[in-house]
Scaffold this active site. Structure first.
Site, PDB file in Angstrom:
ATOM      1  CB  VAL A 103      -4.898  -8.023  -5.513  1.00  0.00           C
ATOM      2  CG1 VAL A 103      -3.873  -8.474  -6.761  1.00  0.00           C
ATOM      3  CG2 VAL A 103      -5.589  -9.548  -5.321  1.00  0.00           C
ATOM      4  N   PRO A 104      -2.563  -5.819  -4.319  1.00  0.00           N
ATOM      5  CG  PRO A 104      -0.314  -5.823  -3.381  1.00  0.00           C
ATOM      6  CD  PRO A 104      -1.479  -6.702  -3.677  1.00  0.00           C
ATOM      7  CB  CYS A 105      -3.197  -3.184  -9.121  1.00  0.00           C
ATOM      8  SG  CYS A 105      -4.472  -2.392  -8.319  1.00  0.00           S
ATOM      9  CG  HIS A 106      -1.931   0.233  -3.916  1.00  0.00           C
ATOM     10  ND1 HIS A 106      -2.676  -0.797  -3.605  1.00  0.00           N
ATOM     11  CD2 HIS A 106      -1.007   0.182  -2.809  1.00  0.00           C
ATOM     12  CE1 HIS A 106      -2.184  -1.362  -2.455  1.00  0.00           C
ATOM     13  NE2 HIS A 106      -1.104  -0.525  -2.153  1.00  0.00           N
ATOM     14  NE  ARG A 107       1.517  -2.902  -0.980  1.00  0.00           N
ATOM     15  CZ  ARG A 107       1.200  -4.083  -0.328  1.00  0.00           C
ATOM     16  NH1 ARG A 107       1.353  -5.256  -0.687  1.00  0.00           N
ATOM     17  NH2 ARG A 107       0.708  -3.724   0.554  1.00  0.00           N
TER      18      ARG A 107
END
Length: 157
Positions: A119-123
């Site tokens: 779940v790409p919270c880094h984006r």
């Protein structure tokens, strides 16, 4: 609940899940013994994460079962819509969710995302393009964004 520890370029990742899906993937700041025999319920997650780090996977196809409030679940679901190699801001994410005033709540839910990378919270970055907070550390966020960048940084030497 099954647990596995795998080595990644960013440190040891701890993966938790069962037949209902993955509950948590976090990167640890301390050393942990790598799991020699991966539990069957976690094999596909380990395989796909390894593919991601090798540069051979841009999307994950895994059963997810993160635990959180309804609002957190809504934010985490919206994170899944951010394409590989792209970023969005907390403000844009708030707008997508229908409430521009919820920016702090969105940022808080983003920071509590239990499924690192998948779940790409880094984006999610600041409106000014800055790398804002990241539970795994800004150095990891920077690495992940560079890893996903279509224009790879070249070395001068």
């Amino acid at each position: 609940m099954e647990t596995a520890y795998i080595k990644t370029p960013l440190g040891i990742a701890k993966i938790l899940g069962d037949a209902d899906g993955l509950q948590s993937i976090i990167v640890l700041n301390n050393e942990e013994t790598v799991t020699k025999v991966i539990p069957e319920e976690l094999e596909e997650a380990v395989y796909q994460l390894n593919e991601y780090f090798e540069g051979n996977r841009q999307q994950f196809d895994l059963d997810l079962n993160p635990q959180g409030t309804d609002f957190q679940q809504k934010v985490w679901q919206a994170l899944l819509d951010i394409p590989f190699g792209k970023t969005t801001s907390y403000l844009n994410l708030s707008k997508t969710l229908g409430d521009v005033k919820a920016i702090r709540a969105v940022a808080s839910a983003n920071g509590k995302n239990p499924l690192w990378i998948v779940v790409p919270c880094h984006r999610v970055i600041g409106s000014d393009g800055s790398l804002t907070g990241y539970a795994g550390g800004l150095h990891r966020k920077k690495w992940l964004l560079e890893h996903e960048s279509p224009a790879k940084q070249q070395s001068l030497f």
